[in-house]
Design a protein around this motif. Structure first.
Motif, short mmCIF file in Angstrom:
data_model
loop_
_atom_site.label_atom_id
_atom_site.label_comp_id
_atom_site.label_asym_id
_atom_site.label_seq_id
_atom_site.Cartn_x
_atom_site.Cartn_y
_atom_site.Cartn_z
N HIS A 62 -43.40 7.35 6.73
CA HIS A 62 -44.33 7.42 5.59
C HIS A 62 -43.54 7.72 4.31
CE1 HIS A 62 -47.72 8.61 8.63
NE2 HIS A 62 -47.29 7.37 8.79
N HIS A 64 -43.48 6.42 1.23
CA HIS A 64 -44.15 6.58 -0.06
C HIS A 64 -44.71 7.99 -0.20
CE1 HIS A 64 -44.28 2.15 0.53
NE2 HIS A 64 -44.08 2.11 -0.79
N SER A 326 -55.31 -0.43 1.67
CA SER A 326 -53.85 -0.51 1.61
C SER A 326 -53.30 -1.48 2.64
CB SER A 326 -53.25 0.88 1.84
OG SER A 326 -51.83 0.80 1.94
N LYS A 327 -52.37 -2.32 2.20
CA LYS A 327 -51.70 -3.24 3.12
C LYS A 327 -50.63 -2.54 3.95
CE LYS A 327 -50.59 -6.02 -0.29
NZ LYS A 327 -50.03 -7.18 -1.03
N HIS A 328 -50.39 -1.28 3.66
CA HIS A 328 -49.32 -0.52 4.31
C HIS A 328 -49.91 0.80 4.83
CE1 HIS A 328 -45.32 1.29 4.81
NE2 HIS A 328 -45.72 2.31 4.07
N HIS A 329 -49.92 0.98 6.16
CA HIS A 329 -50.46 2.19 6.78
C HIS A 329 -51.89 2.48 6.35
CE1 HIS A 329 -46.96 3.88 8.99
NE2 HIS A 329 -46.26 3.17 8.10
N GLU A 334 -50.31 7.97 3.90
CA GLU A 334 -49.34 7.00 3.40
C GLU A 334 -50.06 5.82 2.75
OE1 GLU A 334 -45.49 4.84 3.08
OE2 GLU A 334 -46.24 6.89 2.88
N GLY A 335 -51.11 5.35 3.40
CA GLY A 335 -51.90 4.26 2.84
C GLY A 335 -52.58 4.63 1.54
N PHE A 338 -49.95 4.41 -1.13
CA PHE A 338 -49.61 3.01 -1.41
C PHE A 338 -50.72 2.34 -2.22
CE2 PHE A 338 -49.21 -1.52 -0.44
CZ PHE A 338 -47.85 -1.72 -0.59
#
Length: 354
Positions: A62, A64, A326-329, A334-335, A338
């Motif tokens: 994670h 970010h 979010s496209k990430h997590h 973390e999402g 992001f």
């Protein structure tokens, strides 16, 4: 470009978005329906103990989130996993002793997950966050966006919603209406934590550690499906915290406690019943998390990060954000980070081109 922005939701995405936009010179207001900031982050104080009834853990993937933690100087420590853990396979089989590998550790915030939120909120300008403000309507009128809450009407150039998509379409009326395709997608986007029951028990002493146990349970049987040590790093307060299975929703709180006590006694013995306090959060009953329009048979993270959430609506006046987008997590802290960084980049680029 009108640089006044209303952000709906004072969770992690909303607060970080507000911080980033204020640094860029935007005039920002954050509206939060609850009486507290945090959304699905909720650190409960019980005596000396701080137990997490919402988002808790993060790891080295994670990155970010780790960058933001470093930026805001929020202390954290490694989740305690030392000693024997237990796995329950079937109801007629005794709990199996297992050793959990520690090659990819998880971490928790030293002063509770809410410490991250408070650290971000402290950087915001005065009169940025407004609590107990439930948004009911968002109306796009010419070059203006009108936001109506239970107590006031605000006008802005841009609105950013950070609510779970299903909650968004369930609780806010839009004029013009949102595209049918987006509404259908939102109904089929899983809201993380919506079907969870978080359980915490506090203790005077960590009896499990004294017996060489980690406090960890993984169970196919339930009612607790996952359980972990949540003592503080100073070793001044002690707790066990985790998730009850979704099937527990059909029981009363008293019935859940009875079943949980039976499971803990089976795994840890009578000492597990000598707890100081019991707490639970049934997220499916949380008004501003669970949507009445959402199906219960969605799989975890279904439609999280979908492409439809990435495009602004109504001529760049409405942005759909939040961890589910979010496209990430998607769904995790973390999402949430992001999603915040992503929407800020969109507004920054839009601002530069106008």
């Amino acid at each position: 470009m009108n640089t006044s922005v209303v952000i709906i939701g004072a969770g992690l995405t909303g607060l970080l978005t507000a911080n980033r936009l204020q640094e860029l010179g935007f005039d920002v207001k954050v509206l939060e329906a609850r009486e507290r900031i945090g959304g699905r982050i909720n650190t409960l104080v019980s005596g000396k103990a701080k137990v997490e009834m919402g988002a808790t853990w993060f790891n080295e993937s994670h990155y970010h989130l780790l960058d933001v933690i470093e930026e805001f100087k929020v202390p954290y420590f490694e989740q305690f996993m030392t000693g024997t853990s237990y796995f329950q396979t079937f109801s007629n089989v005794p709990p199996q002793e297992i050793a959990v590998p520690n090659d990819s550790p998880s971490y928790r915030f030293k002063n509770g997950t809410v410490d991250l939120l408070n650290s971000i909120a402290a950087k915001l300008k005065p009169n940025t966050i407004f609590l107990n403000e439930e948004v009911n309507e968002v109306n796009v009128i010419d070059d203006d966006v009108e936001v109506k809450t239970n107590s006031r009407t605000l006008n802005a150039g841009i609105v950013i919603t950070t609510l779970p998509p299903a909650t968004l379409i369930d609780q806010i009326t839009f004029t013009p209406q949102l595209p049918n395709e987006l509404v259908s997608l939102a109904e089929q986007t899983h809201t993380w934590m919506q079907d969870s029951i978080k359980v915490a028990l506090t203790y005077k002493k960590p009896f499990w550690r004294e017996e060489g146990k980690s406090g960890t349970i993984f169970s196919n049987v339930g009612p607790l499906s996952e359980f972990y040590d949540q003592s503080n790093v100073e070793k001044e307060s002690y707790a066990l915290v985790g998730f009850a299975s979704g099937s527990c929703a059909r029981f009363t709180k008293e019935q859940r406690i009875e079943k949980i006590e039976a499971q803990l006694k089976m795994v840890f013995g009578d000492e597990a019943l000598q707890y100081e306090s019991y707490h639970e959060t049934t997220w499916y009953n949380e008004e501003f998390t669970k949507s009445n329009r959402q199906e219960d048979n969605l799989f975890p993270h279904q439609n999280g990060g979908h492409a439809l959430y990435q495009a602004p609506l109504f001529d760049n006046k409405l942005f759909i954000s939040g961890t589910e987008t979010s496209k990430h997590h998607s769904g995790y802290m973390e999402g949430a980070i992001f999603a915040a960084e992503s929407v800020v980049v969109k507004l920054k680029n839009l601002h530069l081109t106008q």
